[in-house]
Design a protein around this motif. Structure first.
Motif, PDB file in Angstrom:
ATOM      1  N   MET A 119       1.592  -7.437   6.752  1.00  0.00           N
ATOM      2  CA  MET A 119       1.186  -8.974   6.618  1.00  0.00           C
ATOM      3  C   MET A 119       0.158  -9.053   5.804  1.00  0.00           C
ATOM      4  O   MET A 119      -1.187  -7.782   5.553  1.00  0.00           O
ATOM      5  CB  MET A 119       0.362  -9.093   8.092  1.00  0.00           C
ATOM      6  CG  MET A 119       0.391 -10.827   8.313  1.00  0.00           C
ATOM      7  SD  MET A 119      -1.098 -11.268   7.578  1.00  0.00           S
ATOM      8  CE  MET A 119      -1.719 -13.242   7.392  1.00  0.00           C
ATOM      9  N   GLN A 120      -0.156  -9.843   5.237  1.00  0.00           N
ATOM     10  CA  GLN A 120      -1.133  -9.732   4.280  1.00  0.00           C
ATOM     11  C   GLN A 120      -1.878 -11.292   3.483  1.00  0.00           C
ATOM     12  O   GLN A 120      -0.813 -12.298   3.737  1.00  0.00           O
ATOM     13  CB  GLN A 120      -0.459  -9.720   2.533  1.00  0.00           C
ATOM     14  CG  GLN A 120       0.248  -8.499   2.000  1.00  0.00           C
ATOM     15  CD  GLN A 120       0.471  -8.330   0.689  1.00  0.00           C
ATOM     16  OE1 GLN A 120       0.045  -8.379  -0.319  1.00  0.00           O
ATOM     17  NE2 GLN A 120       1.719  -7.265   0.752  1.00  0.00           N
ATOM     18  N   VAL A 121      -2.821 -11.204   3.447  1.00  0.00           N
ATOM     19  CA  VAL A 121      -3.430 -12.734   2.947  1.00  0.00           C
ATOM     20  C   VAL A 121      -3.770 -12.222   1.655  1.00  0.00           C
ATOM     21  O   VAL A 121      -4.651 -11.958   0.724  1.00  0.00           O
ATOM     22  CB  VAL A 121      -4.697 -13.324   3.814  1.00  0.00           C
ATOM     23  CG1 VAL A 121      -4.895 -14.631   2.810  1.00  0.00           C
ATOM     24  CG2 VAL A 121      -4.642 -13.604   5.005  1.00  0.00           C
ATOM     25  N   THR A 129      -4.974  -8.615  -2.966  1.00  0.00           N
ATOM     26  CA  THR A 129      -5.056  -9.249  -1.274  1.00  0.00           C
ATOM     27  C   THR A 129      -6.498  -9.698  -0.869  1.00  0.00           C
ATOM     28  O   THR A 129      -7.537  -8.778  -2.031  1.00  0.00           O
ATOM     29  CB  THR A 129      -4.497  -8.995  -0.603  1.00  0.00           C
ATOM     30  OG1 THR A 129      -4.874  -7.248  -0.528  1.00  0.00           O
ATOM     31  CG2 THR A 129      -3.234  -8.117  -1.090  1.00  0.00           C
ATOM     32  N   THR A 130      -7.326 -10.549  -0.167  1.00  0.00           N
ATOM     33  CA  THR A 130      -8.220 -10.007   0.398  1.00  0.00           C
ATOM     34  C   THR A 130      -7.801 -10.134   1.826  1.00  0.00           C
ATOM     35  O   THR A 130      -9.084 -10.098   2.073  1.00  0.00           O
ATOM     36  CB  THR A 130      -8.813 -11.992   0.700  1.00  0.00           C
ATOM     37  OG1 THR A 130     -10.563 -12.501   0.901  1.00  0.00           O
ATOM     38  CG2 THR A 130      -7.123 -13.156   1.342  1.00  0.00           C
ATOM     39  N   LEU A 131      -7.086 -10.216   2.151  1.00  0.00           N
ATOM     40  CA  LEU A 131      -6.965  -9.247   3.283  1.00  0.00           C
ATOM     41  C   LEU A 131      -5.116  -8.561   3.619  1.00  0.00           C
ATOM     42  O   LEU A 131      -4.053  -8.813   3.182  1.00  0.00           O
ATOM     43  CB  LEU A 131      -6.591 -10.366   5.011  1.00  0.00           C
ATOM     44  CG  LEU A 131      -7.069  -8.869   5.801  1.00  0.00           C
ATOM     45  CD1 LEU A 131      -7.711  -9.901   6.841  1.00  0.00           C
ATOM     46  CD2 LEU A 131      -5.324  -9.452   6.340  1.00  0.00           C
ATOM     47  N   MET A 132      -5.341  -7.282   4.618  1.00  0.00           N
ATOM     48  CA  MET A 132      -3.837  -6.406   4.162  1.00  0.00           C
ATOM     49  C   MET A 132      -3.681  -5.951   5.616  1.00  0.00           C
ATOM     50  O   MET A 132      -5.213  -5.508   6.461  1.00  0.00           O
ATOM     51  CB  MET A 132      -3.548  -5.454   3.075  1.00  0.00           C
ATOM     52  CG  MET A 132      -3.680  -6.288   2.346  1.00  0.00           C
ATOM     53  SD  MET A 132      -2.984  -5.031   0.602  1.00  0.00           S
ATOM     54  CE  MET A 132      -0.839  -4.344   1.240  1.00  0.00           C
ATOM     55  N   LEU A 133      -2.417  -5.902   6.511  1.00  0.00           N
ATOM     56  CA  LEU A 133      -3.025  -5.661   7.720  1.00  0.00           C
ATOM     57  C   LEU A 133      -2.079  -4.593   7.627  1.00  0.00           C
ATOM     58  O   LEU A 133      -1.173  -4.266   7.386  1.00  0.00           O
ATOM     59  CB  LEU A 133      -2.232  -6.017   8.891  1.00  0.00           C
ATOM     60  CG  LEU A 133      -3.977  -7.553   9.037  1.00  0.00           C
ATOM     61  CD1 LEU A 133      -3.037  -8.756  10.646  1.00  0.00           C
ATOM     62  CD2 LEU A 133      -5.216  -6.723   9.421  1.00  0.00           C
ATOM     63  N   TYR A 143      -6.923  -3.178   6.175  1.00  0.00           N
ATOM     64  CA  TYR A 143      -6.510  -2.108   5.043  1.00  0.00           C
ATOM     65  C   TYR A 143      -6.060  -0.499   5.716  1.00  0.00           C
ATOM     66  O   TYR A 143      -5.393  -0.121   6.168  1.00  0.00           O
ATOM     67  CB  TYR A 143      -7.899  -1.818   3.965  1.00  0.00           C
ATOM     68  CG  TYR A 143      -7.127  -3.240   2.978  1.00  0.00           C
ATOM     69  CD1 TYR A 143      -6.648  -3.355   2.142  1.00  0.00           C
ATOM     70  CD2 TYR A 143      -7.892  -4.652   3.161  1.00  0.00           C
ATOM     71  CE1 TYR A 143      -6.312  -3.793   1.282  1.00  0.00           C
ATOM     72  CE2 TYR A 143      -8.466  -5.641   2.566  1.00  0.00           C
ATOM     73  CZ  TYR A 143      -7.483  -5.604   1.548  1.00  0.00           C
ATOM     74  OH  TYR A 143      -6.964  -6.777   1.015  1.00  0.00           O
ATOM     75  N   HIS A 144      -6.674   0.138   5.014  1.00  0.00           N
ATOM     76  CA  HIS A 144      -7.010   1.853   5.796  1.00  0.00           C
ATOM     77  C   HIS A 144      -8.726   2.155   5.897  1.00  0.00           C
ATOM     78  O   HIS A 144      -8.761   3.131   6.243  1.00  0.00           O
ATOM     79  CB  HIS A 144      -6.690   2.709   4.447  1.00  0.00           C
ATOM     80  CG  HIS A 144      -7.423   2.990   3.542  1.00  0.00           C
ATOM     81  ND1 HIS A 144      -6.670   2.081   2.064  1.00  0.00           N
ATOM     82  CD2 HIS A 144      -8.684   3.582   2.846  1.00  0.00           C
ATOM     83  CE1 HIS A 144      -7.809   2.212   1.134  1.00  0.00           C
ATOM     84  NE2 HIS A 144      -8.746   3.668   1.717  1.00  0.00           N
ATOM     85  N   GLN A 145      -9.378   1.085   6.576  1.00  0.00           N
ATOM     86  CA  GLN A 145     -10.979   1.101   6.578  1.00  0.00           C
ATOM     87  C   GLN A 145     -11.144   1.524   7.933  1.00  0.00           C
ATOM     88  O   GLN A 145     -11.814   1.390   8.647  1.00  0.00           O
ATOM     89  CB  GLN A 145     -11.153   0.057   5.578  1.00  0.00           C
ATOM     90  CG  GLN A 145     -11.363  -0.104   4.296  1.00  0.00           C
ATOM     91  CD  GLN A 145     -12.075  -1.590   3.443  1.00  0.00           C
ATOM     92  OE1 GLN A 145     -12.522  -2.246   4.126  1.00  0.00           O
ATOM     93  NE2 GLN A 145     -11.650  -1.749   2.586  1.00  0.00           N
TER      94      GLN A 145
END
Length: 225
Positions: A119-121, A129-133, A143-145
């Motif tokens: 999923m992405q914003v 992107t401003t957010l990735m899952l 992200y991978h954080q």
């Protein structure tokens, strides 16, 4: 002796009555409270898949569940793209640059799927992107954080992603529980995507996610959670 038994019984009755009269704890707010769902049709679900194969070889929809899968060896979604393989749905018709918007969907990730964004914003200042899952080894990550939710494989989970543009804040709920709150990454225009998008860290040969009940919601003002 009988008197003692009677007193004990009275105490039991009193305890039950007090419990019944006690105010119940308020129910936790649902992530969609105060939001209004927008109208969606199939034209709003724009599929992106490897350009050299038929979309039916990477996507299916039975009217309820959307299945999206991709192989790490696949081509990108356009001949000119330099990005990694994906089979994603780009939500169209509701790109936004203000207000508070929300993605809702019930997702499923089969065991084995790893090294993939589900999923992405989309839309950031210095980033795409401003957010990735992402999914890594059965866990959902920002992200991978950092881990958002453990053990998401082989079960349906409700995902709600809220984006307050003015506050530059994103909030992620899994099964109605807040799991992440982060600052956005800027950008002038945003939209939602879901599916499978290969990442650089340990992608498996075949990656898949399934989705049902996808909605987009919005409202004018933020609500504190």
């Amino acid at each position: 002796m009988a008197s003692s038994s009677s007193c004990a019984w009275c105490l039991v009755v009193l305890a039950v009555a007090m419990a019944a009269a006690a105010p119940s704890s308020p129910a936790a707010a649902d992530p969609t409270d105060g939001f209004t769902a927008v109208r969606l049709g199939e034209r709003n679900f724009q599929l992106q898949w490897p350009y050299d194969v038929k979309n039916s070889s990477r996507y299916s929809f039975d009217g309820t569940v959307r299945r999206l899968w991709v192989f790490s060896s696949d081509k990108p979604h356009t001949p000119r793209s330099k990005t990694k393989p994906r089979t994603e749905i780009r939500m169209t018709g509701y790109d936004y640059s203000s207000r508070v918007w929300q993605f809702e969907g019930t997702g499923y990730v089969p065991s084995g799927t790893t090294g993939v964004s589900i999923m992405q914003v989309f839309g950031g200042g210095k980033t795409a992107t401003t957010l990735m899952l992402h999914v890594y080894d059965g866990d959902l990550w920002y992200y991978h954080q950092q881990v958002v939710e453990h053990n998401i494989n082989d079960r349906w989970f409700r995902l709600n992603v809220l984006h307050d543009v003015a506050a530059s804040q994103l909030t992620v709920f899994v099964d109605s529980r807040e799991r992440l709150r982060v600052t956005g990454k800027g950008g002038d225009s945003h939209y939602f995507k879901f599916g499978v998008y290969t990442q650089v860290i340990n992608p498996i040969r075949r990656m898949e996610s399934r989705w049902r009940g996808v909605r987009i919601l919005n409202k004018n003002h933020a609500t504190s959670y």
